[in-house]
Write a protein that holds these residues in place. Structure first.
Motif, PDB file in Angstrom:
ATOM      1  N   GLN A 144       5.696 -13.312   9.081  1.00 11.89           N
ATOM      2  CA  GLN A 144       5.248 -12.336   8.020  1.00 11.89           C
ATOM      3  C   GLN A 144       4.114 -11.339   8.419  1.00 11.89           C
ATOM      4  O   GLN A 144       4.127 -10.589   8.519  1.00 11.89           O
ATOM      5  N   LEU A 145       3.323 -12.911   8.806  1.00 18.54           N
ATOM      6  CA  LEU A 145       1.707 -11.242   9.678  1.00 18.54           C
ATOM      7  C   LEU A 145       2.220 -10.365  10.398  1.00 18.54           C
ATOM      8  O   LEU A 145       1.401  -9.502  10.119  1.00 18.54           O
ATOM      9  N   LEU A 146       2.761 -10.547  11.449  1.00 16.43           N
ATOM     10  CA  LEU A 146       3.445  -9.356  12.291  1.00 16.43           C
ATOM     11  C   LEU A 146       4.025  -8.479  11.746  1.00 16.43           C
ATOM     12  O   LEU A 146       3.638  -7.184  11.984  1.00 16.43           O
ATOM     13  N   ALA A 147       5.007  -8.566  10.703  1.00 15.18           N
ATOM     14  CA  ALA A 147       5.052  -7.280   9.930  1.00 15.18           C
ATOM     15  C   ALA A 147       4.358  -6.866   9.076  1.00 15.18           C
ATOM     16  O   ALA A 147       4.770  -5.819   8.840  1.00 15.18           O
ATOM     17  N   LEU A 148       3.796  -7.615   8.025  1.00 14.97           N
ATOM     18  CA  LEU A 148       2.412  -6.917   7.494  1.00 14.97           C
ATOM     19  C   LEU A 148       1.232  -5.725   8.447  1.00 14.97           C
ATOM     20  O   LEU A 148       1.283  -5.089   7.893  1.00 14.97           O
ATOM     21  N   SER A 196      -6.484 -19.841  11.034  1.00 10.13           N
ATOM     22  CA  SER A 196      -5.280 -18.511  11.375  1.00 10.13           C
ATOM     23  C   SER A 196      -5.805 -17.078  11.572  1.00 10.13           C
ATOM     24  O   SER A 196      -7.205 -16.724  10.652  1.00 10.13           O
ATOM     25  N   GLU A 197      -5.427 -17.032  12.429  1.00 10.02           N
ATOM     26  CA  GLU A 197      -6.412 -15.623  12.596  1.00 10.02           C
ATOM     27  C   GLU A 197      -5.522 -14.239  13.219  1.00 10.02           C
ATOM     28  O   GLU A 197      -4.706 -14.692  13.784  1.00 10.02           O
ATOM     29  N   ILE A 198      -6.082 -13.216  12.346  1.00 15.90           N
ATOM     30  CA  ILE A 198      -4.896 -11.566  13.453  1.00 15.90           C
ATOM     31  C   ILE A 198      -6.670 -10.999  14.027  1.00 15.90           C
ATOM     32  O   ILE A 198      -7.349 -11.409  13.558  1.00 15.90           O
ATOM     33  N   ALA A 199      -6.245 -10.839  15.461  1.00 16.70           N
ATOM     34  CA  ALA A 199      -7.513  -9.302  16.011  1.00 16.70           C
ATOM     35  C   ALA A 199      -6.059  -8.313  16.592  1.00 16.70           C
ATOM     36  O   ALA A 199      -5.796  -8.518  17.359  1.00 16.70           O
ATOM     37  N   ILE A 200      -6.784  -8.064  16.238  1.00 14.34           N
ATOM     38  CA  ILE A 200      -6.224  -6.434  16.710  1.00 14.34           C
ATOM     39  C   ILE A 200      -7.078  -5.508  17.820  1.00 14.34           C
ATOM     40  O   ILE A 200      -8.361  -5.476  17.661  1.00 14.34           O
ATOM     41  N   GLN A 201      -6.902  -6.066  19.136  1.00 13.32           N
ATOM     42  CA  GLN A 201      -7.878  -5.276  20.160  1.00 13.32           C
ATOM     43  C   GLN A 201      -7.493  -3.445  20.495  1.00 13.32           C
ATOM     44  O   GLN A 201      -6.812  -3.230  20.606  1.00 13.32           O
ATOM     45  N   PHE A 202      -8.312  -2.381  19.627  1.00  9.56           N
ATOM     46  CA  PHE A 202      -7.941  -1.348  19.844  1.00  9.56           C
ATOM     47  C   PHE A 202      -8.065  -1.145  21.576  1.00  9.56           C
ATOM     48  O   PHE A 202      -9.151  -1.602  22.361  1.00  9.56           O
ATOM     49  N   GLN A 246      -2.223 -10.853   1.550  1.00 13.06           N
ATOM     50  CA  GLN A 246      -2.556  -9.413   0.799  1.00 13.06           C
ATOM     51  C   GLN A 246      -3.780  -8.799   1.165  1.00 13.06           C
ATOM     52  O   GLN A 246      -2.854  -7.120   1.427  1.00 13.06           O
ATOM     53  N   ASN A 247      -4.067  -9.010   1.157  1.00  9.45           N
ATOM     54  CA  ASN A 247      -5.132  -7.976   1.917  1.00  9.45           C
ATOM     55  C   ASN A 247      -5.069  -7.324   2.722  1.00  9.45           C
ATOM     56  O   ASN A 247      -6.019  -5.866   3.540  1.00  9.45           O
ATOM     57  N   ILE A 248      -4.033  -7.536   3.989  1.00  9.54           N
ATOM     58  CA  ILE A 248      -3.815  -6.964   5.480  1.00  9.54           C
ATOM     59  C   ILE A 248      -3.205  -5.691   4.626  1.00  9.54           C
ATOM     60  O   ILE A 248      -3.493  -3.776   4.692  1.00  9.54           O
ATOM     61  N   LEU A 249      -2.854  -5.388   3.734  1.00  8.13           N
ATOM     62  CA  LEU A 249      -2.071  -4.775   2.514  1.00  8.13           C
ATOM     63  C   LEU A 249      -3.196  -3.541   2.602  1.00  8.13           C
ATOM     64  O   LEU A 249      -2.896  -2.326   2.562  1.00  8.13           O
ATOM     65  N   GLU A 300      10.695  -2.479   4.329  1.00 12.14           N
ATOM     66  CA  GLU A 300       9.296  -2.150   5.853  1.00 12.14           C
ATOM     67  C   GLU A 300       9.384  -3.253   6.183  1.00 12.14           C
ATOM     68  O   GLU A 300       9.300  -3.381   7.720  1.00 12.14           O
ATOM     69  N   LYS A 301       8.946  -4.410   5.865  1.00 11.57           N
ATOM     70  CA  LYS A 301       9.253  -6.236   6.962  1.00 11.57           C
ATOM     71  C   LYS A 301      10.797  -6.164   6.941  1.00 11.57           C
ATOM     72  O   LYS A 301      10.273  -5.995   8.349  1.00 11.57           O
ATOM     73  N   ALA A 302      11.384  -6.068   6.423  1.00 12.30           N
ATOM     74  CA  ALA A 302      12.302  -5.987   7.386  1.00 12.30           C
ATOM     75  C   ALA A 302      13.258  -4.883   8.658  1.00 12.30           C
ATOM     76  O   ALA A 302      13.177  -5.646   9.798  1.00 12.30           O
ATOM     77  N   LYS A 303      12.849  -3.782   8.318  1.00 16.35           N
ATOM     78  CA  LYS A 303      12.548  -3.278   9.617  1.00 16.35           C
ATOM     79  C   LYS A 303      12.216  -3.418  11.314  1.00 16.35           C
ATOM     80  O   LYS A 303      12.204  -3.649  11.570  1.00 16.35           O
ATOM     81  N   VAL A 304      11.188  -4.726  10.677  1.00 13.48           N
ATOM     82  CA  VAL A 304      10.280  -4.699  11.793  1.00 13.48           C
ATOM     83  C   VAL A 304      10.385  -5.738  12.159  1.00 13.48           C
ATOM     84  O   VAL A 304      10.917  -6.036  13.255  1.00 13.48           O
ATOM     85  N   PHE A 305      10.885  -7.027  11.738  1.00  9.95           N
ATOM     86  CA  PHE A 305      11.939  -8.165  12.296  1.00  9.95           C
ATOM     87  C   PHE A 305      13.225  -7.557  12.623  1.00  9.95           C
ATOM     88  O   PHE A 305      13.793  -7.921  14.190  1.00  9.95           O
ATOM     89  N   ARG A 306      13.691  -6.258  12.161  1.00  7.39           N
ATOM     90  CA  ARG A 306      15.011  -5.731  13.232  1.00  7.39           C
ATOM     91  C   ARG A 306      14.176  -5.232  14.891  1.00  7.39           C
ATOM     92  O   ARG A 306      15.369  -4.972  15.080  1.00  7.39           O
TER      93      ARG A 306
END
Ligand code: NAP
Length: 487
Positions: free
Chosen positions: A240-244, A342-348, A183-186, A261-267
């Protein structure tokens, strides 16, 4: 958000592993903190022939075993157990439902049903509940995963449930959404002004999402053989993580705004062709090796027979919309990996021009690491100059700007995901539950990959237990000049 608490909770699968480890401890945790509606009555149900006292004994043992020591308060436990009653029921037997309805009694004050059972029981359960008046307008239903094994089976489950419950009374669980850091991603994205301007294909080079487990098959052979890593972990939790990460900013923190908004990402996920999967997916299956110094068997050996089921999958995915054009999302999950993470890494993107080159200074692109498990933190890796007079050249080093959620919010109790999700089910907040169109878009993407594997006769490559998967998974990113964030 208007909260609409129910007066009763009916818990199917009340004697199962999930109930023991998560659901009962979570309900107790909510009770102990006075978060459950004061009079909430909880009816447990499974086939085991227990009476109310027998189920209270069962629940007490589960709490003894699974509650952390600092949460055990005798008075609160005794009080909590008084909320519990039990009704034996076999969901595949139509005759089971009337006695169940009699036990539950009046539902005009609201009833939340939680189906923590195998999904093949969803259909008879929903039909039976409907017949005996346990599916009316005051009743909502929570469903555990897996919601099918492909699009067709998921539609079948959804159609069955939809024949009795409207979407606004269906709560599909993906327990990752109950995690605080998720939830903190939001908050990170939409509660701070500085990320959003670079949160797109101009600012971000690639996104990596990893869910790595150290465990093997455990005792889930029956289920896992029919699922595999793609369907067990990637179709739901990782997407789900990808969508957030990828969603557009919702206008309000409320169920439809966020889920739209999440559904739009999945589509917008690019559907892979049979040709695509050869270059953009890697599957693996662990063979014997060592995990954290312990010798462990291979998957086939644990299973006792040969199998083609993947225990590891890595995918290079794309979200085909304006914001994410050309940005690869590298996704991977596996069992018997080097470490649990479990981790998300965003590389700029790198800076457009480095003024340090002439002085020998090397730059790394910035990376934002969101660690969900086992620790919870957010780390922004930024470049800094090493102290010194720089007579032999400028020395630059990547250093972390740390936000340790564990340390920062030390006083606040970290709740397990099911506490949040059960409370939201009881109070009727659907924000963190998965909507039908989300699930079906997720399966559409997964089915295309599986069709590609079938067309190409893809078989999982071996990897020794205790590693990060087959070497092809490393090649998947290295081909693009990208390295998995493995430290
Ligand atoms: P489990 O240990 O096999 O428990 C299944 C429960 O369902 C038991 O209480 C069982 O009790 C009851 N049950 C089985 N057949 C029944 C029938 N015909 N009628 C009524 N009750 C019946 O499974 P679990 O691990 O608790 O998982 C429950 C659900 O959660 C599954 O859908 C699973 O995929 C999902 N899930 C579990 C986990 C986990 O960590 N365990 C994680 C994610 C999702 P009786 O045998 O006495 O009837």
């Amino acid at each position: 958000m208007q909260r609409d608490p129910v007066a009763k909770l009916l818990l199917f699968g009340a004697t199962g592993d999930l109930a023991k480890r998560m659901l009962l401890p979570s309900l107790y945790g909510l009770h102990a903190d006075a978060l459950l509606p004061a009079g909430l009555a909880i009816v447990g149900s499974a086939r085991q022939p227990l009476d109310d006292a027998g189920y209270r004994d069962f629940a007490r043992k589960a709490l003894d075993e699974f509650l952390p020591a600092d949460r055990k308060q005798e008075e609160a436990i005794t009080d909590f157990l008084q909320r519990l009653t039990y009704q034996p029921a076999d969901l595949s037997d139509e005759a089971t439902f009337q006695p169940l309805a009699d036990k539950v009694g009046d539902v005009s004050g609201g009833l939340a049903i939680f189906l923590s059972t195998a999904p093949f029981l969803f259909e008879p359960a929903v039909r039976g509940l409907h017949k005996v008046g346990l599916a009316g307008s005051t009743v909502r239903i929570g469903l555990e995963k897996p919601l099918g094994y492909d699009l067709a089976s998921s539609r079948e489950i959804n159609d069955t449930v939809a024949a009795v419950f409207p979407e606004d009374r269906i709560f599909r669980i993906d327990h990752y959404l109950g995690k605080e850091t998720v939830q903190n991603i939001l908050t990170l994205r939409f509660g701070n002004s500085f990320f959003e301007p670079v949160w797109n294909a101009r600012g971000i080079d690639n996104v990596q999402i990893t869910i790595a487990e150290t465990v093997g098959l455990e005792d889930r052979a029956g289920y896992y053989e029919s699922a595999g890593a793609l369907r067990d972990m990637m179709t739901n939790h990782i997407l789900q993580l990808l969508a957030l990460v990828a969603m557009e900013p919702p206008a309000r923190y409320e169920p439809s705004a966020i889920r739209d908004e999440k559904a739009k990402v999945f589509r917008s996920l690019r559907l892979m062709t049979a040709e695509d999967v050869k270059a953009t997916t890697v599957t693996g299956q662990y063979i014997g090796g060592a995990v954290k110094g312990e010798i462990v068997k291979g998957y086939d050996e644990e299973l006792g027979k040969e199998s083609d089921v993947e225990t590891f999958v890595a995918v290079k995915a794309h979200v085909d919309n304006w914001r994410w054009q050309g940005v690869p999302f590298y996704l991977r999950t596996g069992k018997r990996m080097t470490t649990r993470r479990s981790e998300i890494a965003i590389q700029f993107k790198p800076v457009p021009h480095s003024m340090f080159v002439g002085r020998g200074g090397l730059l790394q692109p910035n990376t934002l690491v969101i660690r969900l498990q086992p620790e919870e933190y957010v780390q922004l890796l930024v470049m800094a100059k090493e102290p010194g007079l720089d007579r032999d050249g400028v020395r630059l080093r990547e250093v972390p700007l740390n936000l340790s959620l564990d340390a920062e919010f030390k006083g606040a109790r970290r709740r397990i995901a099911y506490e949040r999700l059960l409370l939201d089910l009881i109070e009727g907040d659907q924000t963190l539950f998965v909507r039908r169109d989300e699930v079906e878009a997720q399966w559409t993407w997964t089915d295309a990959i599986r069709a590609g594997w079938a067309a190409n006769g893809v078989r999982p490559k071996s990897y020794p237990a205790g590693t990060w998967g087959p070497s092809a998974a490393i090649a998947l990113t290295e081909r693009d000049g990208v390295t998995w964030q493995d430290d």
